[in-house]
Design an enzyme around this catalytic site. Structure first.
Site, PDB file in Angstrom:
ATOM      1  N   CYS A 116     -18.818   1.193   7.443  1.00  0.00           N
ATOM      2  CA  CYS A 116     -19.130   2.013   8.630  1.00  0.00           C
ATOM      3  C   CYS A 116     -20.464   1.677   9.274  1.00  0.00           C
ATOM      4  O   CYS A 116     -20.501   1.154  10.379  1.00  0.00           O
ATOM      5  CB  CYS A 116     -19.102   3.490   8.254  1.00  0.00           C
ATOM      6  N   LYS A 158       0.838  -1.204   0.000  1.00  0.00           N
ATOM      7  CA  LYS A 158       0.000   0.000   0.000  1.00  0.00           C
ATOM      8  C   LYS A 158       0.871   1.251   0.000  1.00  0.00           C
ATOM      9  O   LYS A 158       0.623   2.204  -0.746  1.00  0.00           O
ATOM     10  CB  LYS A 158      -0.893  -0.027   1.249  1.00  0.00           C
ATOM     11  N   ASN A 208     -23.927   8.058  12.913  1.00  0.00           N
ATOM     12  CA  ASN A 208     -24.109   6.882  12.053  1.00  0.00           C
ATOM     13  C   ASN A 208     -25.344   6.078  12.458  1.00  0.00           C
ATOM     14  O   ASN A 208     -26.055   5.538  11.610  1.00  0.00           O
ATOM     15  CB  ASN A 208     -22.851   6.010  12.066  1.00  0.00           C
ATOM     16  N   ALA A 221     -35.655   4.029   0.031  1.00  0.00           N
ATOM     17  CA  ALA A 221     -35.887   2.624   0.374  1.00  0.00           C
ATOM     18  C   ALA A 221     -35.242   1.754  -0.692  1.00  0.00           C
ATOM     19  O   ALA A 221     -35.188   2.115  -1.864  1.00  0.00           O
ATOM     20  CB  ALA A 221     -37.387   2.361   0.433  1.00  0.00           C
ATOM     21  N   LEU A 251     -16.454  11.563   6.888  1.00  0.00           N
ATOM     22  CA  LEU A 251     -16.456  11.527   5.416  1.00  0.00           C
ATOM     23  C   LEU A 251     -17.307  10.387   4.875  1.00  0.00           C
ATOM     24  O   LEU A 251     -17.429   9.331   5.485  1.00  0.00           O
ATOM     25  CB  LEU A 251     -15.029  11.435   4.873  1.00  0.00           C
ATOM     26  N   ARG A 252     -17.890  10.662   3.714  1.00  0.00           N
ATOM     27  CA  ARG A 252     -18.633   9.630   2.985  1.00  0.00           C
ATOM     28  C   ARG A 252     -17.743   9.118   1.870  1.00  0.00           C
ATOM     29  O   ARG A 252     -17.099   9.923   1.187  1.00  0.00           O
ATOM     30  CB  ARG A 252     -19.889  10.234   2.333  1.00  0.00           C
ATOM     31  N   LYS A 299     -19.826  10.709  16.745  1.00  0.00           N
ATOM     32  CA  LYS A 299     -19.618   9.905  15.545  1.00  0.00           C
ATOM     33  C   LYS A 299     -20.565   8.701  15.492  1.00  0.00           C
ATOM     34  O   LYS A 299     -21.272   8.490  14.509  1.00  0.00           O
ATOM     35  CB  LYS A 299     -18.159   9.442  15.503  1.00  0.00           C
ATOM     36  N   THR A 353     -13.118   5.585  14.401  1.00  0.00           N
ATOM     37  CA  THR A 353     -14.413   5.469  15.098  1.00  0.00           C
ATOM     38  C   THR A 353     -14.262   4.424  16.194  1.00  0.00           C
ATOM     39  O   THR A 353     -13.964   3.267  15.911  1.00  0.00           O
ATOM     40  CB  THR A 353     -15.503   5.043  14.093  1.00  0.00           C
ATOM     41  N   LYS A 401     -22.368   1.034  -2.560  1.00  0.00           N
ATOM     42  CA  LYS A 401     -23.051   2.218  -3.090  1.00  0.00           C
ATOM     43  C   LYS A 401     -22.278   2.678  -4.327  1.00  0.00           C
ATOM     44  O   LYS A 401     -21.125   2.257  -4.522  1.00  0.00           O
ATOM     45  CB  LYS A 401     -23.134   3.324  -2.044  1.00  0.00           C
TER      46      LYS A 401
HETATM   47  C1  UDX Z   1     -21.277   6.735   6.238  1.00  0.00           C
HETATM   48  C2  UDX Z   1     -21.667   8.133   6.779  1.00  0.00           C
HETATM   49  O1  UDX Z   1     -22.525   8.782   5.845  1.00  0.00           O
HETATM   50  C3  UDX Z   1     -20.407   8.955   7.022  1.00  0.00           C
HETATM   51  O2  UDX Z   1     -20.757  10.203   7.578  1.00  0.00           O
HETATM   52  C4  UDX Z   1     -19.506   8.182   7.951  1.00  0.00           C
HETATM   53  O3  UDX Z   1     -18.305   8.896   8.143  1.00  0.00           O
HETATM   54  C5  UDX Z   1     -19.194   6.804   7.397  1.00  0.00           C
HETATM   55  O4  UDX Z   1     -20.407   6.102   7.139  1.00  0.00           O
HETATM   56  P1  UDX Z   1     -20.562   5.799   3.835  1.00  0.00           P
HETATM   57  O5  UDX Z   1     -20.422   4.449   4.489  1.00  0.00           O
HETATM   58  O6  UDX Z   1     -19.504   6.267   2.906  1.00  0.00           O
HETATM   59  O7  UDX Z   1     -20.691   6.942   4.962  1.00  0.00           O
HETATM   60  O8  UDX Z   1     -21.932   5.762   3.014  1.00  0.00           O
HETATM   61  P2  UDX Z   1     -23.328   6.488   2.998  1.00  0.00           P
HETATM   62  O9  UDX Z   1     -23.378   7.404   1.853  1.00  0.00           O
HETATM   63  O10 UDX Z   1     -23.690   7.006   4.337  1.00  0.00           O
HETATM   64  O11 UDX Z   1     -24.269   5.245   2.650  1.00  0.00           O
HETATM   65  C6  UDX Z   1     -24.316   4.112   3.519  1.00  0.00           C
HETATM   66  C7  UDX Z   1     -25.204   3.039   2.972  1.00  0.00           C
HETATM   67  O12 UDX Z   1     -26.572   3.439   3.078  1.00  0.00           O
HETATM   68  C8  UDX Z   1     -25.000   2.685   1.495  1.00  0.00           C
HETATM   69  O13 UDX Z   1     -25.042   1.281   1.361  1.00  0.00           O
HETATM   70  C9  UDX Z   1     -26.170   3.347   0.802  1.00  0.00           C
HETATM   71  O14 UDX Z   1     -26.515   2.681  -0.381  1.00  0.00           O
HETATM   72  C10 UDX Z   1     -27.250   3.216   1.857  1.00  0.00           C
HETATM   73  N1  UDX Z   1     -28.337   4.199   1.732  1.00  0.00           N
HETATM   74  C11 UDX Z   1     -28.062   5.536   1.853  1.00  0.00           C
HETATM   75  C12 UDX Z   1     -29.653   3.787   1.526  1.00  0.00           C
HETATM   76  O15 UDX Z   1     -29.920   2.577   1.424  1.00  0.00           O
HETATM   77  N2  UDX Z   1     -30.641   4.723   1.433  1.00  0.00           N
HETATM   78  C13 UDX Z   1     -30.404   6.054   1.547  1.00  0.00           C
HETATM   79  O16 UDX Z   1     -31.362   6.832   1.460  1.00  0.00           O
HETATM   80  C14 UDX Z   1     -29.071   6.478   1.764  1.00  0.00           C
END
Ligand code: UDX
Length: 440
Positions: free
Chosen positions: A260, A35, A208, A252, A148-149, A204, A121, A323
């Protein structure tokens, strides 16, 4: 400022590159030689928009380097701990071994007046465990969670919604020094919340937990919609107009996954139980259960649509990442659906614009291919990750290449009417099947 970032995964690599991009002198340190070598050549080990450019710019400007040697943290005055806290094998609590090791490895390099800043976290109460050891070096401990997302990680790091500093009461020195690190974000308007360690850690996990609950709430409504004939997407639009509720995170579908949300709600539940307050967050077990039920529902829908059995039916699984704009398959609902269908004897051909390599490592038994290969002669198409390229598929064109025009939209991301009009049997989650089937 001279900064070290311990741990160069999803969080650390982005943090290191982003701090260099705002002018700091940063060394990223990781035990993984492969890495570190890749990052040193400006190659991002993960798919993350803007990260490769940010790495190359930092390295070329000589403000960013990566190393496997902890001794390289010596010159830094601020040390960020950015290692992972995955779910422990065989339990729902967080595996703290990486954090423990990062602290014990970096502390000998920490000198008087330095900041040691936890970003990982962690279960509430963790920072307190390290306070004495950090102060024994004449240094200051801060807990500064990261929000962060994935997919927006660089942007979220440079322009965070908020900055949270958990500090020892009255530690103005630590606050001012961290304000210098984040001067660009603060000038651009990011609010700073200064608090104690426990609150910072809880901010945090509770953020979540709230997001996960919001998603499972709408997915629970989808379950009710499925037995009443209601349409959960319309329902989400309607309740989302209420500003107190808001439309975000009310999509949905097959539910949440990733590195996370799933493990954080489980670790939070485990920690609350340890603290004798299990009942306070007992609802998170239901949030988890609703979420996992949606995966089963997708498999059930595909089975129903295929007349009761998927055995030897070709199923095109579009999407593997948890996602879009990510190659992350950790706890991915999409990959899980592909594996379950495959386990039931379907001839699954799975595809994803970015996540096939990671998926193959976890599940080499699956057949992977291009979108075209997946769709050719398919008996059913399942969209499980809402990548733009799948949302933009032309239903009439795809109709010509499949064997049977059945589509299960596990993210409610397709235009149901357009697909039904083009002759597809369209099934979403939490909405009625639209029957547009026409003779092939
Ligand atoms: C998340 C938090 O958003 C972030 O603030 C934290 O630091 C880390 O965890 P992340 O895991 O990158 O970030 O993804 P996020 O965009 O939050 O989506 C999480 C999951 O929820 C994905 O699988 C997404 O598809 C799902 N999701 C999101 C839904 O099913 N419906 C929604 O309306 C939104």
């Amino acid at each position: 400022m001279k900064i070290s970032v311990i741990g160069c995964g999803y969080l650390g690599s982005v943090h290191a590159a982003s701090l260099a991009s705002v002018g700091h002198d940063v060394v990223g340190i990781d035990v993984d030689t492969a890495k570190v070598n890749a990052l040193s050549r400006g190659r991002s080990p993960i798919f993350e928009p803007d990260l490769p450019e940010s790495l190359v710019t930092g390295i070329d400007a000589r403000r960013l380097r990566f190393s496997t040697e902890m001794a390289d943290a010596r010159e830094a005055e601020v040390h960020f701990i950015a290692v992972g806290t995955p779910q422990s094998a065989g339990s729902s609590s967080a595996d703290m071994s990486f954090v423990d090791r990062a602290f014990s490895d970096v502390l000998p390099q920490v000198t008087e007046g330095d900041l040691v800043v936890g970003k990982s976290t962690v279960p509430v109460g963790t920072a307190e465990r390290f306070r004495e050891a950090v102060e024994a070096r004449g240094a200051h401990l801060v807990w500064n969670p990261e929000f962060l997302r994935e997919g927006f990680a660089v942007k979220d790091t440079i322009e965070p919604d908020r900055l949270v500093y958990g500090v020892t009461d009255g530690d103005e020195y630590a606050v001012e020094k961290l304000n210098e690190v984040y001067a660009t974000a603060i000038e651009a308007g990011s609010p700073v919340i200064v608090t104690d360690f426990a609150t910072a850690e809880l901010v945090k996990v509770s953020a979540n937990a709230f997001l996960a609950t919001k998603i499972s709430f709408i997915n629970a409504m989808a379950e009710i919609a499925e037995v009443t004939g209601a349409d959960v997407t319309k329902l989400a639009d309607a309740i989302g107009y209420d500003k107190r509720i808001g439309r975000k995170f009310l999509n949905a579908g097959v539910g949440f996954g990733g590195g996370c949300l799933p493990k954080d709600i489980r670790a939070f539940t485990a920690r609350a139980e340890e603290l004798g307050r299990g009942e306070s967050v007992a609802f998170l077990k239901e949030v988890d259960a609703i979420n996992l039920r949606r995966r089963e529902r997708v498999v059930e829908l595909v089975t129903e649509e295929l007349g009761g059995s998927v055995f030897q039916k070709k199923v095109a699984v579009l999407g593997l990442a948890f996602k879009p704009n990510s190659d992350d398959v950790r706890d991915s609902p999409a990959l899980d659906v592909a594996v379950r269908l495959n386990g039931l004897g379907a001839n699954v051909v799975a595809t994803d614009p970015q996540a096939m390599k990671n998926a193959r490592q976890l599940h080499p038994q699956l057949v992977y291919g291009s979108t075209e290969e997946a769709l050719a002669d398919a008996d059913a198409v399942v969209v499980v990750t809402e990548w733009p390229e799948y949302k933009d598929l032309d239903p009439a064109t795809v109709h010509r290449v499949v064997r049977t025009p059945i589509v299960v939209d596990a993210r409610n991301c397709l235009d149901a009417d357009a697909w039904a009009d083009a002759g597809w049997e369209y099934a979403g989650l939490g909405r009625q099947v639209k029957n547009g089937r026409r003779a092939n």
